[in-house]
Scaffold this motif. Structure first.
Motif, mmCIF file in Angstrom:
data_model
loop_
_atom_site.group_PDB
_atom_site.id
_atom_site.type_symbol
_atom_site.label_atom_id
_atom_site.label_comp_id
_atom_site.label_asym_id
_atom_site.label_seq_id
_atom_site.Cartn_x
_atom_site.Cartn_y
_atom_site.Cartn_z
ATOM 1 N N LEU A 1 0.835 -1.201 0.000
ATOM 2 C CA LEU A 1 0.000 0.000 0.000
ATOM 3 C C LEU A 1 0.866 1.246 0.000
ATOM 4 N N ASP A 2 0.443 2.242 -0.774
ATOM 5 C CA ASP A 2 1.170 3.504 -0.798
ATOM 6 C C ASP A 2 0.117 4.612 -0.720
ATOM 7 N N PRO A 3 -0.373 4.877 0.509
ATOM 8 C CA PRO A 3 -1.487 5.825 0.646
ATOM 9 C C PRO A 3 -1.143 7.227 0.119
ATOM 10 N N GLN A 4 0.115 7.656 0.293
ATOM 11 C CA GLN A 4 0.493 8.976 -0.236
ATOM 12 C C GLN A 4 0.386 8.991 -1.757
ATOM 13 N N GLY A 5 0.834 7.905 -2.381
ATOM 14 C CA GLY A 5 0.761 7.827 -3.835
ATOM 15 C C GLY A 5 -0.683 7.844 -4.308
ATOM 16 N N LYS A 6 -1.542 7.107 -3.599
ATOM 17 C CA LYS A 6 -2.968 7.096 -3.948
ATOM 18 C C LYS A 6 -3.563 8.488 -3.835
ATOM 19 N N ALA A 7 -3.197 9.200 -2.756
ATOM 20 C CA ALA A 7 -3.739 10.552 -2.550
ATOM 21 C C ALA A 7 -3.304 11.476 -3.682
ATOM 22 N N VAL A 8 -2.022 11.374 -4.071
ATOM 23 C CA VAL A 8 -1.509 12.209 -5.166
ATOM 24 C C VAL A 8 -2.257 11.874 -6.458
ATOM 25 N N HIS A 9 -2.438 10.585 -6.709
ATOM 26 C CA HIS A 9 -3.128 10.148 -7.922
ATOM 27 C C HIS A 9 -4.550 10.727 -7.986
ATOM 28 N N HIS A 10 -5.281 10.597 -6.878
ATOM 29 C CA HIS A 10 -6.650 11.125 -6.855
ATOM 30 C C HIS A 10 -6.668 12.636 -7.000
ATOM 31 N N ALA A 11 -5.734 13.313 -6.341
ATOM 32 C CA ALA A 11 -5.702 14.785 -6.420
ATOM 33 C C ALA A 11 -5.432 15.226 -7.849
ATOM 34 N N LEU A 12 -4.515 14.536 -8.536
ATOM 35 C CA LEU A 12 -4.231 14.895 -9.931
ATOM 36 C C LEU A 12 -5.468 14.694 -10.798
ATOM 37 N N GLU A 13 -6.161 13.573 -10.577
ATOM 38 C CA GLU A 13 -7.374 13.330 -11.357
ATOM 39 C C GLU A 13 -8.415 14.409 -11.113
ATOM 40 N N SER A 14 -8.561 14.817 -9.837
ATOM 41 C CA SER A 14 -9.618 15.803 -9.576
ATOM 42 C C SER A 14 -9.206 17.186 -10.090
ATOM 43 N N LEU A 15 -7.945 17.402 -10.352
ATOM 44 C CA LEU A 15 -7.517 18.653 -11.015
ATOM 45 C C LEU A 15 -7.627 18.547 -12.536
ATOM 46 N N GLY A 16 -8.069 17.393 -13.010
ATOM 47 C CA GLY A 16 -8.267 17.263 -14.445
ATOM 48 C C GLY A 16 -7.118 16.618 -15.191
ATOM 49 N N TYR A 17 -6.097 16.182 -14.474
ATOM 50 C CA TYR A 17 -4.986 15.514 -15.150
ATOM 51 C C TYR A 17 -5.310 14.029 -15.306
ATOM 52 N N VAL B 1 -2.730 9.752 -16.046
ATOM 53 C CA VAL B 1 -1.710 9.319 -15.086
ATOM 54 C C VAL B 1 -2.098 7.916 -14.652
ATOM 55 N N SER B 2 -1.246 6.925 -14.952
ATOM 56 C CA SER B 2 -1.668 5.571 -14.624
ATOM 57 C C SER B 2 -1.076 5.090 -13.314
ATOM 58 N N GLU B 3 -0.066 5.786 -12.794
ATOM 59 C CA GLU B 3 0.506 5.348 -11.534
ATOM 60 C C GLU B 3 1.184 6.525 -10.846
ATOM 61 N N ALA B 4 1.093 6.565 -9.511
ATOM 62 C CA ALA B 4 1.804 7.588 -8.745
ATOM 63 C C ALA B 4 2.322 6.942 -7.472
ATOM 64 N N LYS B 5 3.604 7.096 -7.240
ATOM 65 C CA LYS B 5 4.189 6.552 -6.013
ATOM 66 C C LYS B 5 4.972 7.662 -5.334
ATOM 67 N N VAL B 6 4.880 7.710 -4.028
ATOM 68 C CA VAL B 6 5.589 8.759 -3.304
ATOM 69 C C VAL B 6 6.624 8.130 -2.384
ATOM 70 N N GLY B 7 7.842 8.573 -2.542
ATOM 71 C CA GLY B 7 8.920 8.111 -1.688
ATOM 72 C C GLY B 7 9.693 9.282 -1.131
ATOM 73 N N ARG B 8 10.898 9.014 -0.641
ATOM 74 C CA ARG B 8 11.723 10.087 -0.080
ATOM 75 C C ARG B 8 13.057 10.156 -0.801
ATOM 76 N N LEU B 9 13.615 11.346 -0.762
ATOM 77 C CA LEU B 9 14.902 11.596 -1.398
ATOM 78 C C LEU B 9 15.773 12.216 -0.316
ATOM 79 N N ILE B 10 16.832 11.534 0.070
ATOM 80 C CA ILE B 10 17.696 12.072 1.122
ATOM 81 C C ILE B 10 19.069 12.334 0.523
#
Lengths: 92, 92
Positions: B17-33, B36-45
Motif C-alpha cells: 500500500l502507498d497511501p500517499q501515492g494514492k492521494a496524489v493520484h486522486h488529487a491529480l485526477e480531480s484537477l483534471g490531469y 496518469v496511470s501510476e503515482a508513487k511517493v517516496g523520499r529523497l535524502i
C-alpha cells in the motif's frame, strides 16, 4: 500516445530551514555516524503518464508540480523522463 | 578522506500500500490531469559524507539506510554516489 515514467525530485530550497534534514543529521550523529556534513530530506514522486512525446510528458508533469506536487516557495523540483517499458498484456 | 554526495532514493516496495501515492493520484485526477496511470511517493535524502573512497561512502550510507533512513519491511532504497565538488575555503 506513449507511456512515460517521470521521476519528480523535490528538494527543500538551499538556505531554507529543513527540519527533517536536521533531524536525520542529528539521529545519524547520535548513532555514531560522524563525517556526515549535510543531510537534506525531500520527496521522490514516480509517475507514469500517457503523452504524445517526451517533451509533452515533461510539460504536463511540470504543470502538475507547479499546481500540486511541489511548493514553489520552499521547494525546488527537477524531472527525469524516460519512456516506460512496453507492457505485455499477455493476450497476444 | 574525500567528500562524497550520496543521494538516497527510498520508494515504497512494489505491491505494498502507498497511501500517499494514492492521494496524489486522486488529487491529480480531480484537477483534471487524466492519463496518469501510476503515482508513487517516496523520499529523497541527500547526504554529504567524508569517506576514503566511493565504495567506502556507499558502504557507510547503506548501513545508515538499514539502521535509520529506510524501513526494510516496506521500502526499497538505492544510492547514487558522486564525488562532491571541492569546497574553496577562500583562504588560499
Amino acid at each position: 500516445m506513449s507511456r512515460f515514467d517521470v521521476e519528480v525530485r523535490i528538494k527543500p530550497r538551499p538556505g531554507l530551514l529543513d527540519p527533517q534534514g536536521k533531524a536525520v543529521h542529528h539521529a545519524l550523529e547520535s548513532l555514531g555516524y560522524d563525517g556526515v556534513s549535510e543531510a537534506k530530506v525531500g520527496r521522490l514522486i514516480a509517475l507514469t503518464v500517457e503523452a504524445g512525446s517526451e517533451a509533452d510528458a515533461r510539460d504536463r508533469v511540470e504543470q502538475m508540480c507547479r499546481k500540486l506536487l511541489a511548493n514553489p516557495v520552499t521547494e525546488d523540483f527537477s524531472l527525469r523522463v524516460t519512456e516506460a517499458p512496453a507492457v505485455t498484456d499477455g493476450d497476444g
